[in-house]
Design a protein around this motif. Structure first.
Motif, PDB file in Angstrom:
ATOM      1  N   ASN A  98       0.812  -1.216   0.000  1.00 17.73           N
ATOM      2  CA  ASN A  98       0.000   0.000   0.000  1.00 17.73           C
ATOM      3  C   ASN A  98       0.843   1.262   0.000  1.00 17.73           C
ATOM      4  OD1 ASN A  98      -2.396  -1.426  -0.036  1.00 17.73           O
ATOM      5  ND2 ASN A  98      -2.562  -1.524   2.192  1.00 17.73           N
ATOM      6  N   ASP A  99       1.968   1.228   0.708  1.00 16.98           N
ATOM      7  CA  ASP A  99       2.842   2.396   0.721  1.00 16.98           C
ATOM      8  C   ASP A  99       3.428   2.643  -0.668  1.00 16.98           C
ATOM      9  OD1 ASP A  99       4.203   4.458   2.433  1.00 16.98           O
ATOM     10  OD2 ASP A  99       5.998   3.454   1.664  1.00 16.98           O
ATOM     11  N   ALA A 100       3.789   1.553  -1.353  1.00 13.58           N
ATOM     12  CA  ALA A 100       4.341   1.674  -2.712  1.00 13.58           C
ATOM     13  C   ALA A 100       3.254   1.961  -3.738  1.00 13.58           C
ATOM     14  CB  ALA A 100       5.078   0.390  -3.083  1.00 13.58           C
ATOM     15  N   GLN A 101       2.001   1.657  -3.397  1.00 15.64           N
ATOM     16  CA  GLN A 101       0.869   1.775  -4.318  1.00 15.64           C
ATOM     17  C   GLN A 101       1.108   0.933  -5.570  1.00 15.64           C
ATOM     18  OE1 GLN A 101       0.723   6.138  -4.636  1.00 15.64           O
ATOM     19  NE2 GLN A 101      -0.945   6.187  -3.143  1.00 15.64           N
ATOM     20  N   ASP A 102       1.463  -0.327  -5.307  1.00 17.68           N
ATOM     21  CA  ASP A 102       1.744  -1.250  -6.407  1.00 17.68           C
ATOM     22  C   ASP A 102       0.503  -1.462  -7.268  1.00 17.68           C
ATOM     23  OD1 ASP A 102       4.437  -1.804  -5.718  1.00 17.68           O
ATOM     24  OD2 ASP A 102       3.753  -3.160  -4.136  1.00 17.68           O
ATOM     25  N   LYS A 103       0.721  -1.509  -8.589  1.00 21.22           N
ATOM     26  CA  LYS A 103      -0.386  -1.701  -9.529  1.00 21.22           C
ATOM     27  C   LYS A 103      -0.514  -3.159  -9.955  1.00 21.22           C
ATOM     28  CE  LYS A 103      -2.413   0.539 -13.593  1.00 21.22           C
ATOM     29  NZ  LYS A 103      -2.252   1.661 -14.556  1.00 21.22           N
ATOM     30  N   VAL A 104       0.611  -3.861  -9.995  1.00 20.68           N
ATOM     31  CA  VAL A 104       0.647  -5.277 -10.384  1.00 20.68           C
ATOM     32  C   VAL A 104       1.509  -6.018  -9.376  1.00 20.68           C
ATOM     33  CG1 VAL A 104       1.288  -6.922 -12.203  1.00 20.68           C
ATOM     34  CG2 VAL A 104       0.439  -4.647 -12.830  1.00 20.68           C
ATOM     35  N   VAL A 105       1.126  -7.256  -9.063  1.00 21.83           N
ATOM     36  CA  VAL A 105       1.955  -8.099  -8.199  1.00 21.83           C
ATOM     37  C   VAL A 105       2.250  -9.406  -8.938  1.00 21.83           C
ATOM     38  CG1 VAL A 105       2.094  -9.406  -6.044  1.00 21.83           C
ATOM     39  CG2 VAL A 105       1.052  -7.130  -6.054  1.00 21.83           C
ATOM     40  N   LEU A 106       3.530  -9.695  -9.118  1.00 15.17           N
ATOM     41  CA  LEU A 106       3.979 -10.976  -9.676  1.00 15.17           C
ATOM     42  C   LEU A 106       4.362 -11.885  -8.523  1.00 15.17           C
ATOM     43  CD1 LEU A 106       6.495  -9.636 -12.389  1.00 15.17           C
ATOM     44  CD2 LEU A 106       4.013  -9.635 -12.476  1.00 15.17           C
ATOM     45  N   PHE A 107       4.027 -13.180  -8.633  1.00 16.32           N
ATOM     46  CA  PHE A 107       4.353 -14.069  -7.524  1.00 16.32           C
ATOM     47  C   PHE A 107       4.611 -15.491  -8.010  1.00 16.32           C
ATOM     48  CE2 PHE A 107      -0.177 -14.448  -8.177  1.00 16.32           C
ATOM     49  CZ  PHE A 107      -0.481 -15.771  -7.915  1.00 16.32           C
TER      50      PHE A 107
ATOM     51  N   THR B 281      -5.201  -4.765  -0.269  1.00 13.00           N
ATOM     52  CA  THR B 281      -4.289  -4.034  -1.169  1.00 13.00           C
ATOM     53  C   THR B 281      -5.089  -3.441  -2.330  1.00 13.00           C
ATOM     54  OG1 THR B 281      -3.787  -6.134  -2.286  1.00 13.00           O
ATOM     55  CG2 THR B 281      -2.294  -5.428  -0.531  1.00 13.00           C
ATOM     56  N   PRO B 282      -5.810  -2.366  -2.084  1.00 15.80           N
ATOM     57  CA  PRO B 282      -6.746  -1.840  -3.087  1.00 15.80           C
ATOM     58  C   PRO B 282      -6.106  -1.304  -4.357  1.00 15.80           C
ATOM     59  CG  PRO B 282      -6.550  -0.336  -1.220  1.00 15.80           C
ATOM     60  CD  PRO B 282      -5.847  -1.599  -0.834  1.00 15.80           C
ATOM     61  N   THR B 283      -4.813  -0.934  -4.324  1.00 11.41           N
ATOM     62  CA  THR B 283      -4.204  -0.357  -5.531  1.00 11.41           C
ATOM     63  C   THR B 283      -3.839  -1.414  -6.564  1.00 11.41           C
ATOM     64  OG1 THR B 283      -1.927  -0.451  -4.685  1.00 11.41           O
ATOM     65  CG2 THR B 283      -3.225   1.519  -4.141  1.00 11.41           C
ATOM     66  N   VAL B 284      -3.775  -2.694  -6.150  1.00 13.74           N
ATOM     67  CA  VAL B 284      -3.328  -3.755  -7.063  1.00 13.74           C
ATOM     68  C   VAL B 284      -4.451  -4.117  -8.026  1.00 13.74           C
ATOM     69  CG1 VAL B 284      -2.441  -6.093  -7.250  1.00 13.74           C
ATOM     70  CG2 VAL B 284      -1.736  -4.652  -5.331  1.00 13.74           C
ATOM     71  N   GLU B 285      -4.171  -3.989  -9.329  1.00 16.91           N
ATOM     72  CA  GLU B 285      -5.159  -4.272 -10.368  1.00 16.91           C
ATOM     73  C   GLU B 285      -4.979  -5.650 -10.989  1.00 16.91           C
ATOM     74  OE1 GLU B 285      -4.993  -1.113 -13.204  1.00 16.91           O
ATOM     75  OE2 GLU B 285      -5.332   0.463 -11.700  1.00 16.91           O
ATOM     76  N   HIS B 286      -3.748  -6.175 -10.929  1.00 16.63           N
ATOM     77  CA  HIS B 286      -3.490  -7.463 -11.575  1.00 16.63           C
ATOM     78  C   HIS B 286      -2.546  -8.300 -10.716  1.00 16.63           C
ATOM     79  CE1 HIS B 286      -5.256  -5.857 -15.273  1.00 16.63           C
ATOM     80  NE2 HIS B 286      -4.478  -4.793 -15.121  1.00 16.63           N
ATOM     81  N   PHE B 287      -2.857  -9.603 -10.627  1.00 18.05           N
ATOM     82  CA  PHE B 287      -1.957 -10.571 -10.017  1.00 18.05           C
ATOM     83  C   PHE B 287      -1.499 -11.531 -11.107  1.00 18.05           C
ATOM     84  CE2 PHE B 287      -4.460  -9.086  -6.432  1.00 18.05           C
ATOM     85  CZ  PHE B 287      -3.507  -8.935  -5.440  1.00 18.05           C
ATOM     86  N   ILE B 288      -0.188 -11.723 -11.203  1.00 19.35           N
ATOM     87  CA  ILE B 288       0.371 -12.581 -12.247  1.00 19.35           C
ATOM     88  C   ILE B 288       1.213 -13.669 -11.593  1.00 19.35           C
ATOM     89  CG2 ILE B 288       1.875 -12.688 -14.273  1.00 19.35           C
ATOM     90  CD1 ILE B 288       1.204  -9.724 -14.783  1.00 19.35           C
ATOM     91  N   CYS B 289       0.850 -14.910 -11.839  1.00 16.98           N
ATOM     92  CA  CYS B 289       1.614 -16.042 -11.319  1.00 16.98           C
ATOM     93  C   CYS B 289       2.758 -16.351 -12.278  1.00 16.98           C
ATOM     94  CB  CYS B 289       0.718 -17.266 -11.163  1.00 16.98           C
ATOM     95  SG  CYS B 289       1.565 -18.702 -10.467  1.00 16.98           S
TER      96      CYS B 289
END
Length: 542
Positions: free
Chosen positions: A108-117, A132-140
């Motif tokens: 949230n502090d970074a305001q990440d838009k995408v998270v890769l995991f 984490t409301p700022t995250v629009e996409h999760f990519i595995c």
């Protein structure tokens, strides 16, 4: 009058283009989360980074967006790094070993838009997703996986995105001072703080770590970064590997000693990098498996002080040179590296070892000083004995923390590291301790690091932490929290007697407590704060 040379911005995309053009067929060996091995090369890493850059653009990302990664050291993670930063976005590596509350704060502090995991971290993603409301996409980072799709219906899969997108991509040109990547401190006190690196600082740091007096890297090397890519960008090694075009061996989640021995022996690794706790596991596994680690001729130790016994074991048992290095998240991270000077070559091996045990000298681009007070400006003598507060400045050192308006430096522009240290006339840095870990007994200071090194040189001690315990007369006294070697028989009296001819009598710890495990931070450092909370009153209880 200005010079007549070309002016080209120092950009991370230049590194992957160089690696593909001049070292395209050099191998990248990657262990996947399922234990399988993928062998690729710099050509294909560069192509896939462009495919993923196109994929990110198709998802609506823009210049300056923060793209988070929660992943092991593997080829997909490497490709994504170059795609993100090369496109002008910010690669935000997240340490998965932090508490969920800290992960939520960081995202949230970074305001990440995408998270890769990586799939390994699916439970973590599921736990933090709703917060984490700022995250629009999760990519595995992998191929389609039904378990992942069921748990996270909106998830996208890296391999599918790569297959759908073209390798035709023109890296954008922009100011070299543009932010490239974001790393947060481990946050042992308070919330983690972000260090926001630039393309310029990263490229200059990469040049520095490749130098002979730093890590001495070249295209002849087969490099194994055991230090995770989520720990200060794996100390910059993914960038350095591309700059010199070396073979890169990525261990994935297999950071146990046996897995590392297998990778070193199978792929002829000749340089490896990690924290002391990793090397303790490697030494134990090599002994148990009967490996002579023939190919390994250099290992780099950072994160915390290297015990002398460990350095001797690598030297005497495996003919492996140990390079002691030091740095911080706020320093990208390299501050110093221990390489000998020409005048030291005539010394005996034991005399050289004494020099090797220091944290080494800074490369060009970093300056260090020792002051007599925190945030002070008065420098003490460079005599190798006088200690004080370690401060640094340079081309890849933080000026302020991410989203913080106030400066992180002293009035005259130096960053105070929080370490207590000395510097000798040759510029070799010797850390005494973290300021918060020093033990003040009867008005005199005792270094916990020195006491830990002695304890860990005992043949029956596998790991040891020394902390300050409250004392009714002396204010604080040192105590040892120790793990025995497997199958070893050793008593408290044995350990305390072991100190008797190695330090002054008043510095000998008051107590030894044997435990099965010592808590570690997400980066493999001992959590002394937790130990102090648990054992800090033990001398008052007797």
């Amino acid at each position: 009058m200005q010079g007549n040379m070309m002016l080209q911005p120092l950009l991370i995309s230049n590194l992957i283009e160089h690696a593909a053009r001049y070292h395209g067929d050099t191998a990248i060996i990657s262990k996947n989360t399922d234990g399988t091995i993928t062998t690729t090369d710099w050509t294909h890493v560069a192509e896939n980074s462009k495919r993923f850059a196109n994929a990110l653009a198709s998802l609506g990302t823009a210049h300056g967006d923060r793209i988070a990664t929660i992943a092991w050291n593997n080829h997909r993670h490497l490709e994504s790094w170059y795609a993100i930063s090369g496109s002008g976005m910010i690669c935000h590596t997240i340490n998965p070993r932090l508490f969920p509350e800290q992960l939520v704060f960081i995202i949230n502090d970074a305001q990440d838009k995408v998270v890769l995991f990586d799939k390994t971290f699916l439970p973590l993603i599921s736990a933090v997703k709703a917060h984490t409301p700022t995250v629009e996409h999760f990519i595995c980072l992998g191929a389609f996986d039904q378990d992942v799709a069921t748990a996270l219906p909106e998830v996208k899969f890296y391999d599918a995105l790569i297959a759908e997108n073209s390798a035709e991509f023109d890296w954008p040109n922009f100011d070299e001072n543009t932010a490239s990547s974001l790393c947060y401190t481990s946050g042992t006190t308070g919330n983690p703080k972000g260090a926001l690196y630039s393309h310029r600082s990263t490229i200059l740091h990469t040049y520095a770590i490749c130098l002979p007096d730093s890590l001495n890297l070249s295209a002849n090397h087969v490099m194994l970064p055991v230090v995770p890519m989520f720990h200060v960008n794996a100390w910059g090694t993914p960038y350095a590997a591309a700059m010199v075009g070396c073979t890169f061996v990525l261990p994935g989640p297999g950071l146990d000693g046996a897995s590392l021995v297998q990778m070193i022996d199978q792929y002829k690794v000749n340089i490896a990098l990690g924290v002391p706790t990793i090397w303790q596991g490697l030494l134990a596994a090599a002994k148990q498996l009967g490996s002579s680690l023939d190919s390994l001729n250099r290992n780099v130790v950072g994160g915390s002080a290297c015990p002398p016994a460990m350095m001797k074991a690598f030297r005497d048992l495996y003919h492996c040179e140990t390079i002691h290095a030091w740095g911080m998240t706020e320093m990208s991270p390299l501050g110093t590296s221990n390489q000998l000077k020409a005048k030291h070559q005539q010394l005996s091996s034991e005399e050289q070892l004494k020099i090797r045990l220091s944290q080494g000298r800074p490369p060009f681009g970093v300056d260090i000083r020792i002051t007599d007070e925190e945030n002070g400006t008065h420098e003490v003598a460079r005599d190798g004995h006088t200690t004080g507060n370690l401060q640094v400045k340079g081309h890849w050192i933080i000026e302020s923390y991410y989203r913080k308006s106030n400066s992180a430096t002293t009035a005259d522009g130096w960053f105070d590291t929080g370490d207590i240290a000395s510097v000798n006339e040759d510029g070799y840095l010797l850390l005494s301790d973290r300021a918060k870990d020093l033990i003040k007994s009867g008005g005199e200071w005792i270094s916990s690091v020195e006491l830990e090194n002695i304890a860990m040189s005992h043949p029956n001690i596998a790991m040891a932490a020394v902390i300050a315990a409250t004392h009714p007369k002396w204010d604080e006294r040192p105590i040892v929290i120790a793990i025995k070697q497997q199958g070893a028989e050793v008593t408290e009296e044995d350990v305390l007697n072991y100190y008797s001819d190695k330090i002054a009598k008043w510095q000998i710890p008051d107590k030894v407590i044997f435990v099965d495990a010592i808590p570690l931070t997400g980066t493999g450092k001992m959590l002394k704060k937790d130990l102090r909370e648990q054992y800090g009153s033990v001398l008052l209880e007797s």
